[in-house]
Design an enzyme around this catalytic site. Structure first.
Site, PDB file in Angstrom:
ATOM      1  N   HIS A  24     118.948  66.825   1.085  1.00 39.98           N
ATOM      2  CA  HIS A  24     119.032  67.897   0.092  1.00 39.98           C
ATOM      3  C   HIS A  24     120.081  68.960   0.414  1.00 39.98           C
ATOM      4  O   HIS A  24     120.891  69.310  -0.457  1.00 39.98           O
ATOM      5  CB  HIS A  24     117.661  68.545  -0.099  1.00 39.98           C
ATOM      6  CG  HIS A  24     116.716  67.718  -0.925  1.00 39.98           C
ATOM      7  ND1 HIS A  24     116.261  68.103  -2.172  1.00 39.98           N
ATOM      8  CD2 HIS A  24     116.144  66.523  -0.684  1.00 39.98           C
ATOM      9  CE1 HIS A  24     115.450  67.176  -2.662  1.00 39.98           C
ATOM     10  NE2 HIS A  24     115.364  66.204  -1.770  1.00 39.98           N
ATOM     11  N   ASP A 120     117.750  74.461  -5.312  1.00 39.73           N
ATOM     12  CA  ASP A 120     117.108  73.160  -5.425  1.00 39.73           C
ATOM     13  C   ASP A 120     116.001  73.292  -6.469  1.00 39.73           C
ATOM     14  O   ASP A 120     115.252  74.277  -6.481  1.00 39.73           O
ATOM     15  CB  ASP A 120     116.525  72.743  -4.068  1.00 39.73           C
ATOM     16  CG  ASP A 120     116.155  71.276  -4.009  1.00 39.73           C
ATOM     17  OD1 ASP A 120     115.283  70.845  -4.802  1.00 39.73           O
ATOM     18  OD2 ASP A 120     116.722  70.540  -3.187  1.00 39.73           O
TER      19      ASP A 120
END
Length: 459
Positions: A24, A120
């Protein structure tokens, strides 16, 4: 913190909050580098754990991207090894407070009020934070748009599948399909990401994803690493559900350098140069999945018995699980090469690669599509299952291992993929390449994303 670069030209300040696990942070920073290059008067404060910041910013730096460390939630005196789930749970317990604290620190440091949150997508609470600050919230979803769809429609899926023995059960029933989600092809219930309708629906991760699905329709924009032409129906459905839904990938095609490989510690490319065209199996299961020892044995045995040339990227701790003499035999006769790391995008684009053996993570699948390489998927968790379903049953660009690797199943999969041409993957590759070209769909969407971040809305 020392601020580098020309402070006088900074006109906007964007806070970027990364989910500090697996791939990520790297993927989000890749996007931020593109944004920073396109918007040089914007300064980006990048919030992530100290571990990832030290790694990522040692590799590359940019005058208008500044790293800030946030707590990973782990107690300083912890001594025992923690699972990924345990570490994620501990981080989620402090994440919201860490963002608010970091925003204050960055604004003081840089001397500019934050004008936009880029985060995110997992951080559902950023919608409320952005609303309170009266600024845009741009959510970046790093998984597949197919998984995203299931999270957006979790309440609908749970409402339709209310059989008590299904909800929260670990028992998978492939005869039951989810065929009522707008834009989503019929998918076996067992391939829906865990936590949507199966598994522990009360776990911190399942709760996070459920809250994310409910919050994302309030985001100013939602971007994904994909391209519209991969699935026009799904793009249309998600666009109707979300504000400014923007496919801006595949990232690997956009960031790819057409020059020689800059770093190839184990000489993977030179080894591939001596192999036959479309004959080699490239094997890699990403950063979060460690293949169990017995499956390593089964996969290795199938490779050796079928005499399939292979390049296998696997962590060194797993070398001890290979069958006795396997490494010496395969490296000695030139049929195999085992490395601790490989330049994956360059490897996949080498003419010698005939099949990509993967866990089915979204970024790996897109890299396979972008290289035009058929896949053998052995899914593990998260979106791996639904991605593997798409690869094998919908797009028909590879095969899937159901359950675990066995020698016979692996042998059959290798023989099937290496013996036939998957014309559909060539068509998808062409569409992906067109999407990232100037005025392609992903290029236009990226320009729209820049517009949202710099002005707060689309023109």
């Amino acid at each position: 913190m020392e601020i580098t670069g020309n402070k006088s030209i900074r006109e906007k300040h964007v806070a970027v909050f990364a989910f500090p696990f697996t791939s990520h942070p790297r993927l989000l920073l890749t996007l931020v580098h593109r944004l920073a290059a396109a918007a040089p008067t914007v300064v980006f404060s990048f919030f992530c754990s100290k571990k990832f910041n030290q790694l990522l910013f040692a590799e590359q730096s940019c005058n208008n991207i500044l790293p800030y460390d946030v707590s990973d939630g782990l107690p300083e005196d912890h001594t025992h090894a923690l699972s990924l789930e345990e570490r994620v749970n501990m981080f989620l317990a402090v994440a919201e407070d860490e963002l608010r604290r970091g925003v204050g620190v960055a604004e003081t440091d840089i001397g500019l009020r934050i004008n936009c949150l880029v985060t995110d997508a997992f951080f559902w609470f950023c919608g409320d934070t952005a609303k309170a600050m009266n600024i845009p919230w741009v959510a970046v979803f790093n998984g597949s748009p197919y998984a995203l769809s299931t999270h957006l429609y979790t309440d609908l899926i749970r409402e339709k599948l209310t059989t008590p023995q299904l909800i929260g059960s670990a028992t998978l029933n492939d005869e039951i399909t989810v065929d009522f989600v707008p834009g989503l092809k019929a998918v076996p219930i067992g391939d829906i990401p865990n936590g949507v309708v199966l598994g522990n629906l009360e776990s911190p991760v399942a709760t996070m994803l459920h809250k994310m699905g409910r919050a994302l329709p309030t985001a100013t924009a939602v971007s994904v690493n994909s391209f519209e032409e991969l699935d026009a129906d799904l793009t249309k459905s998600l666009s109707s559900k979300l504000n400014n839904f923007l496919n801006i990938g595949p990232f690997n095609l956009i960031s790819k350098e057409k020059t020689s490989v800059k770093f190839d510690e184990y000489s993977c490319i030179s080894w591939l140069d001596n192999q036959k065209t479309r004959a080699v199996a490239y094997i890699c299961f990403g950063t979060a999945f460690i293949l169990p020892p017995h499956e390593i044995v089964e996969l290795a045995t199938a490779l050796e018995e079928t005499k399939t040339p292979f390049l296998w990227s696997i962590n060194k701790d797993s070398y001890k699980h290979f069958p006795e003499g396997f490494l010496d035999r395969t490296s000695g006769n030139g049929t195999g090469k085992v490395v601790a790391w490989a330049p994956q995008d360059e490897v996949l684009n080498h003419v010698a690669i005939g099949v990509f053996v993967t866990q089915g993570g979204w970024n790996s699948v897109l890299e396979g599509v972008g290289a035009g390489v058929a896949m053998i998927c052995r899914p593990n968790f998260a979106d791996n299952l639904i991605n593997s379903w798409m690869v094998a049953r919908v797009w028909e660009i590879g095969v899937r291992i159901h359950g675990k690797f066995t020698k016979d199943a692996t042998r059959g999969a290798l023989e099937q993929v290496l013996s036939q041409r998957y014309e559909k993957i060539e068509a998808l590759k062409d569409l992906a390449e067109k999407a990232v070209q100037p005025n392609g769909s992903s290029d236009k969407n990226f320009k729209a994303l820049i517009e949202v971040i710099t002005t707060g809305h689309l023109a």
